[in-house]
Design an enzyme around this catalytic site. Sequence first.
Site, PDB file in Angstrom:
ATOM      1  N   HIS A   1       0.873  -1.182   0.000  1.00  0.00           N
ATOM      2  CA  HIS A   1       0.000   0.000   0.000  1.00  0.00           C
ATOM      3  C   HIS A   1       0.902   1.220   0.000  1.00  0.00           C
ATOM      4  CE1 HIS A   1      -3.559  -2.463   1.133  1.00  0.00           C
ATOM      5  NE2 HIS A   1      -2.625  -3.228   1.672  1.00  0.00           N
TER       6      HIS A   1
ATOM      7  N   GLU B   1      -7.321 -12.421   6.142  1.00  0.00           N
ATOM      8  CA  GLU B   1      -6.282 -11.844   7.008  1.00  0.00           C
ATOM      9  C   GLU B   1      -6.813 -11.955   8.438  1.00  0.00           C
ATOM     10  OE1 GLU B   1      -5.666  -7.611   6.467  1.00  0.00           O
ATOM     11  OE2 GLU B   1      -3.758  -7.608   7.550  1.00  0.00           O
TER      12      GLU B   1
END
Length: 340
Positions: A19, A200
Amino acid sequence: METLVRFIKAMPKAELHLHIEGTLEPEMMMELAHRNHIQLPYVDVDEVRRAFAFGSLQDFLDVYYAGMSVLVTSRDFFDLAFAYLTKMHAQNVRHVEIFFDPQGHTARGVSFDTVLSGLVDALERAERDFGITSKLIMCFLRHLPEEEAFDTLKHACRCKDHIFAVGLDSSEKGHPPSKFSGVFREARENGFITVAHAGEEGPPAYVCEALDDLQVQRIDHGNRALEDEALVRRLARDQVPMTVCPLSNQRLQVCPDLTQHPLRRMLKAGLLVTVNSDDPSYFGGYLTDNFLAIQKALALEVSEIVTLGRNAFLSSFMPQPAKRKALEAFDDFVDRFDFR
Ligand code: HPA
Ligand code: ZN
């Protein structure tokens, strides 16, 4: 230097789960806050660093969204991305696929085009200066309504030359992939490849939904897929790439003890796993650091590091000829490496 450490550092690498807003180092955060007259809840770099103790994904996201408030101009996005790419060049990274979160910026009044132009300029310069190739992946924030994702997709459709794929990130629990079936369908109809964070913190069922409802070509994270044997068989059979992020898993308490990390089990199950850094500024390490940490924690062997390194190029969205060349260069590096 120990041979494996030398090998990991020198190995040609690709990063597929990064990211760009997660590369914002505390020093740059303070500098941009000053440049843009933004009030931060931290007085100095040390206080920013102290805020980097996370009990969960949501703890991190709160700091991550606060931090990105300093990014205002195209130049800020350029500086952010070019600093990351310069580090990647030093770590022998040859190809990157970068997530960005436009809704984290447009909600603050920063235009989509401001964000994209700064990022694209940095990527073009890194290709010229360093030979690093790249793709941009635009993520939808899953804690927001699907309607807002549709608005964001409209921007991407104007900028197809620069955006290769769409993804899904932010708070996972309570926001299943199926919430975004409609906007992902429209994205695919517009020619975008799709990926999604799944498994996740969320259950294996979210990984199934990402595959079935969003028709993703890659799963970001996916650790919890291991809880579902049938799903593991499917992921292995279809060789669905999975972008695993060891230091992120440790820092977000997904797997606080790296010696218990599922990466080797994933490899042994025949999954197409890769190693990535996610948000390196916040999680204490860039790509090489992630390889070194997980190698040490699991005592990974050369052959396993080679598989992980090679998988990244295999799993990338590079065009076929470039992928073949990158794989050849990778294999050549391994063949020539002096293991003595
Ligand atoms: N998970 C979900 N959303 C995110 C992450 C992550 O690891 N990093 C930045 N946004
Ligand atoms: Zn991520």
